[in-house]
Design an enzyme around this catalytic site. Sequence first.
Site, mmCIF file in Angstrom:
data_model
loop_
_atom_site.group_PDB
_atom_site.id
_atom_site.type_symbol
_atom_site.label_atom_id
_atom_site.label_comp_id
_atom_site.label_asym_id
_atom_site.label_seq_id
_atom_site.Cartn_x
_atom_site.Cartn_y
_atom_site.Cartn_z
ATOM 1 N N ASP A 221 -4.724 0.582 -9.104
ATOM 2 C CA ASP A 221 -6.119 0.178 -9.285
ATOM 3 C C ASP A 221 -6.423 -0.136 -10.746
ATOM 4 O O ASP A 221 -7.106 -1.107 -11.065
ATOM 5 C CB ASP A 221 -7.051 1.298 -8.810
ATOM 6 N N GLU B 278 0.844 -1.208 0.000
ATOM 7 C CA GLU B 278 0.000 0.000 0.000
ATOM 8 C C GLU B 278 0.871 1.247 0.000
ATOM 9 O O GLU B 278 1.883 1.315 0.723
ATOM 10 C CB GLU B 278 -0.866 -0.042 1.260
ATOM 11 N N HIS B 279 0.477 2.225 -0.809
ATOM 12 C CA HIS B 279 1.221 3.483 -0.974
ATOM 13 C C HIS B 279 2.635 3.228 -1.500
ATOM 14 O O HIS B 279 3.568 3.958 -1.196
ATOM 15 C CB HIS B 279 1.265 4.287 0.340
ATOM 16 N N THR B 280 2.750 2.170 -2.257
ATOM 17 C CA THR B 280 4.032 1.849 -2.894
ATOM 18 C C THR B 280 3.981 2.162 -4.389
ATOM 19 O O THR B 280 5.023 2.359 -5.004
ATOM 20 C CB THR B 280 4.351 0.350 -2.725
ATOM 21 N N ASP B 281 2.774 2.212 -4.967
ATOM 22 C CA ASP B 281 2.712 2.320 -6.447
ATOM 23 C C ASP B 281 3.315 3.628 -6.936
ATOM 24 O O ASP B 281 4.104 3.640 -7.878
ATOM 25 C CB ASP B 281 1.290 2.087 -6.994
ATOM 26 N N GLU C 146 -8.138 10.171 -13.668
ATOM 27 C CA GLU C 146 -8.255 10.380 -12.228
ATOM 28 C C GLU C 146 -7.371 11.543 -11.759
ATOM 29 O O GLU C 146 -7.775 12.364 -10.949
ATOM 30 C CB GLU C 146 -7.840 9.085 -11.517
ATOM 31 N N GLY D 84 -16.230 4.892 -2.775
ATOM 32 C CA GLY D 84 -15.504 5.465 -1.634
ATOM 33 C C GLY D 84 -15.145 4.427 -0.598
ATOM 34 O O GLY D 84 -14.969 4.740 0.576
ATOM 35 N N SER E 176 -11.803 0.492 -5.149
ATOM 36 C CA SER E 176 -11.432 0.982 -6.465
ATOM 37 C C SER E 176 -12.594 1.109 -7.445
ATOM 38 O O SER E 176 -12.480 0.758 -8.616
ATOM 39 C CB SER E 176 -10.353 0.051 -7.017
ATOM 40 N N SER E 177 -13.690 1.641 -6.936
ATOM 41 C CA SER E 177 -14.815 1.922 -7.825
ATOM 42 C C SER E 177 -14.403 2.947 -8.887
ATOM 43 O O SER E 177 -14.887 2.905 -10.017
ATOM 44 C CB SER E 177 -16.004 2.452 -7.023
HETATM 45 C C1 GLA Z 1 -5.486 4.248 -3.857
HETATM 46 C C2 GLA Z 1 -4.821 4.731 -5.135
HETATM 47 C C3 GLA Z 1 -3.701 3.786 -5.573
HETATM 48 C C4 GLA Z 1 -2.743 3.474 -4.436
HETATM 49 C C5 GLA Z 1 -3.514 3.134 -3.152
HETATM 50 C C6 GLA Z 1 -2.593 3.007 -1.959
HETATM 51 O O1 GLA Z 1 -6.166 3.059 -4.080
HETATM 52 O O2 GLA Z 1 -5.780 4.825 -6.174
HETATM 53 O O3 GLA Z 1 -3.029 4.324 -6.693
HETATM 54 O O4 GLA Z 1 -1.851 4.526 -4.225
HETATM 55 O O5 GLA Z 1 -4.511 4.088 -2.848
HETATM 56 O O6 GLA Z 1 -1.815 1.893 -2.083
#
Ligand code: GLA
Length: 351
Positions: free
Chosen positions: A161, A20-23, A149, A109, A113-114
């Site tokens: 996503d 998470e928060h790595t992309d 986005e 929300g 990933s809607s």
């Molecule tokens: C959301 C963002 C992704 C990613 C995650 C955290 O889903 O859309 O790009 O950064 O948060 O991992």
Amino acid sequence: MRSSDDVVSFAPGRANLIGEHTDYNDGLALPFAIEQGIHVIARPCASAEVLANAVDHGERERFPLSGLSPKERAGGWRDFVRGAIGELQRAGHELSGAELEITSDVPEGGGLSSSAALEVALCLALLAVAGSDELDDRVSLARLCSRIENEWVGARTGLLDQLASLCGRAGHALRIDFRTLSVNPVPLELGDWQLVTVPSGEQHSLAESGYNERREESERAREQLGLDSLRDARLGDLGNLPDPLDRRVRHVIEENARVEETITALHARDLEAVGRLLDASHASLRDLYDSSTDAVEETVERLKRDGAAGARMMGGGFGGHVLALLPPNLASPPDAHVVAPSAGARLSAPE
Ligand code: GLA
């Protein structure tokens, strides 16, 4: 009523097992597409416009095929339609008039990933109506969807996503390396175990939450370390950073390592170890990345108390769904949904 000229696109939401928060830091993640997602039924129409019906919102709107600009915001689902038209045209696609009917069974929300599902389903439908098949290059299409986005909706998200929605494979998670954009399926064999998502009761909006702030912090840390990306950061660098940047970077370094450890544990069919890695990811997102909320903490604590092998916030954080790994014979809580690794976005013939 559907006719034989209709096209139907479907794009799934995603769960993220870990990473998470790595992309947006050129790191690693291990998401999978889920069964729920967004359907768009599209029908060609003679006028040079898109008439979209957001069925679940009970709202309709006409969008011209020229003159749209990301500088103007319409709000909500409308910005996604405007962005899909605008970005496809910017990429050189000639679009034709269409009527679209949008329906969803993925909560908005909720960290499932809607948003990406909507971007992908809209693009596939608009391309199909215009007679173009872009599905061969899913990575380029993921990039295009992420520009919708970033620029039209205002959330500076990465590619997690969109790649998960486009590249999903039944029975598999996807190891995504965001530095090379290589996507490798990893069997996600759960046996009698279950992965479930549970709403924290708090919705999040990536454009408005602390998400963009975290992304800026990552950029500041990268600049201060003089690196091309935080993928190259090492634990030894942390002493050169002030709080909270040192904690943000520690999260990214250790989360990348947890993705690889999770893949090793999956290959070894060691789901207990996967559970411990989910817990460690959550603790890091809470304590180092500061992206949890009281409602998320209560949900994670409840799931752990009731016997989950691991539980963690998912997606951008600041609310949304919690992912939990349940061992065999543990009843799924009443507010939980089982998430199963499923196929990626596709076009189908009308029923
Ligand atoms: C959301 C963002 C992704 C990613 C995650 C955290 O889903 O859309 O790009 O950064 O948060 O991992």
